[in-house]
Design a protein around this motif. Structure first.
Motif, PDB file in Angstrom:
ATOM      1  N   ASP A  86      -3.557  19.149   0.803  1.00  0.00           N
ATOM      2  CA  ASP A  86      -3.177  18.002  -0.030  1.00  0.00           C
ATOM      3  C   ASP A  86      -1.655  17.905  -0.154  1.00  0.00           C
ATOM      4  N   GLU A  87      -1.042  19.022  -0.537  1.00  0.00           N
ATOM      5  CA  GLU A  87       0.416  18.969  -0.744  1.00  0.00           C
ATOM      6  C   GLU A  87       1.168  18.754   0.569  1.00  0.00           C
ATOM      7  N   GLY A  90       0.477  15.256   2.099  1.00  0.00           N
ATOM      8  CA  GLY A  90       1.107  14.237   1.252  1.00  0.00           C
ATOM      9  C   GLY A  90       2.621  14.259   1.404  1.00  0.00           C
ATOM     10  N   TRP A  94       5.837  11.546   2.638  1.00  0.00           N
ATOM     11  CA  TRP A  94       7.149  11.371   1.989  1.00  0.00           C
ATOM     12  C   TRP A  94       8.276  11.647   2.969  1.00  0.00           C
ATOM     13  N   ILE A 100       4.277   7.889  -1.741  1.00  0.00           N
ATOM     14  CA  ILE A 100       2.803   7.801  -1.768  1.00  0.00           C
ATOM     15  C   ILE A 100       2.208   8.733  -2.819  1.00  0.00           C
ATOM     16  N   VAL A 101       0.952   8.463  -3.137  1.00  0.00           N
ATOM     17  CA  VAL A 101       0.070   9.506  -3.658  1.00  0.00           C
ATOM     18  C   VAL A 101      -1.128   9.578  -2.714  1.00  0.00           C
ATOM     19  N   VAL A 102      -1.863  10.666  -2.809  1.00  0.00           N
ATOM     20  CA  VAL A 102      -3.028  10.841  -1.943  1.00  0.00           C
ATOM     21  C   VAL A 102      -4.213  10.105  -2.567  1.00  0.00           C
ATOM     22  N   LEU A 105      -8.876  12.596   0.515  1.00  0.00           N
ATOM     23  CA  LEU A 105      -8.582  13.784   1.326  1.00  0.00           C
ATOM     24  C   LEU A 105      -9.883  14.360   1.845  1.00  0.00           C
ATOM     25  N   CYS A 151      -5.858  12.880   5.585  1.00  0.00           N
ATOM     26  CA  CYS A 151      -5.330  12.522   4.267  1.00  0.00           C
ATOM     27  C   CYS A 151      -4.926  11.049   4.272  1.00  0.00           C
ATOM     28  N   CYS A 153      -3.084   8.367   2.433  1.00  0.00           N
ATOM     29  CA  CYS A 153      -2.065   8.216   1.403  1.00  0.00           C
ATOM     30  C   CYS A 153      -1.869   6.728   1.113  1.00  0.00           C
TER      31      CYS A 153
END
Ligand SMILES: CCCCCCCC(=O)SCCNC(=O)CCNC(=O)[C@H](O)C(C)(C)COP(=O)(O)OP(=O)(O)OC[C@H]1O[C@@H](n2cnc3c(N)ncnc32)[C@H](O)[C@@H]1OP(=O)(O)O
Length: 164
Positions: A86-87, A90, A94, A100-102, A105, A151, A153
């Motif tokens: 996720d991190e 994501g 960037w 963005i946000v996710v 996933l 993912c 985003c």
């Protein structure tokens, strides 16, 4: 497959050095200092993370899965692997210039990941359609893939995320 310089076993200080032609990537410069859950404790016993850009500007990470990521005995929790995916995926969006946000996933767990191991994460932004940015990636070490992630985003206005 990338050649690794990192130790694959735990020592007092896991080796999170990048590979040849990777350059360090300052995540906080892009998204502020809020990423504490995965990469915010470089001396801790959960995750230790170093970020890089490779020669094609794709985001990479070296991640140590410490004892506090345990799920099955001696191995990382699936949620721990998912949190890393996720991190890192994501953040890859960037790093590619999208705020963005996710939104969604998907993680496939392919092999159990032993604790105290340093692994790599690779990422690739595969599409950008309107507000939807698709990033693919995986957690691996040498020939072993531990998890594969997809993912989705969604772009947001940076002012809505209060980066500090
Ligand atoms: C700061 C650095 C962070 C980087 C690493 C950390 C990654 C994270 O963990 S982020 C935290 C986890 N994620 C979240 O909390 C997000 C929670 N969700 C939200 O905030 C909102 O649902 C959000 C922003 C994703 C979308 O809401 P909103 O802005 O109203 O957009 P909305 O109009 O619903 O959707 C826009 C488009 O995206 C699509 N979409 C939105 N969410 C999804 C989804 N979950 N699945 C599929 N498609 C989606 C919509 O279908 C729509 O598509 P189209 O334009 O084709 O009609």
């Amino acid at each position: 497959m990338d050649k690794t310089h990192a130790n694959s076993t735990c020592s007092n200080r896991p080796d999170l050095r990048g590979e040849i032609n990777w350059i360090p990537f300052d995540a906080a410069a892009f998204v502020g200092s809020s990423l504490r859950f995965v990469s915010g404790d470089p001396e801790g016993n959960r995750f230790r993370v170093s970020y890089y850009l490779d020669s094609t500007q794709h985001l990479k990470a070296k991640v140590w899965f410490g004892p506090e990521t345990e799920g099955p005995p001696g191995h990382a929790h699936g949620g721990a692997m998912a949190a890393v995916v996720d991190e890192v995926l994501g953040l890859a969006a960037w790093a590619a210039g999208y705020s963005i946000v996710v939104g969604n996933l998907s993680v496939s767990f392919r092999n159990m990941l032993p604790l105290h191991k340093v692994v790599s994460v690779e990422t690739k932004v595969v599409s950008a359609e309107g507000r939807k940015i698709m990033v693919h990636g995986r957690i691996y070490c040498e020939k072993t893939t531990y998890a594969v992630g997809e993912c989705l985003c969604i772009t947001i206005q940076p002012k809505n995320i209060n980066i500090r």
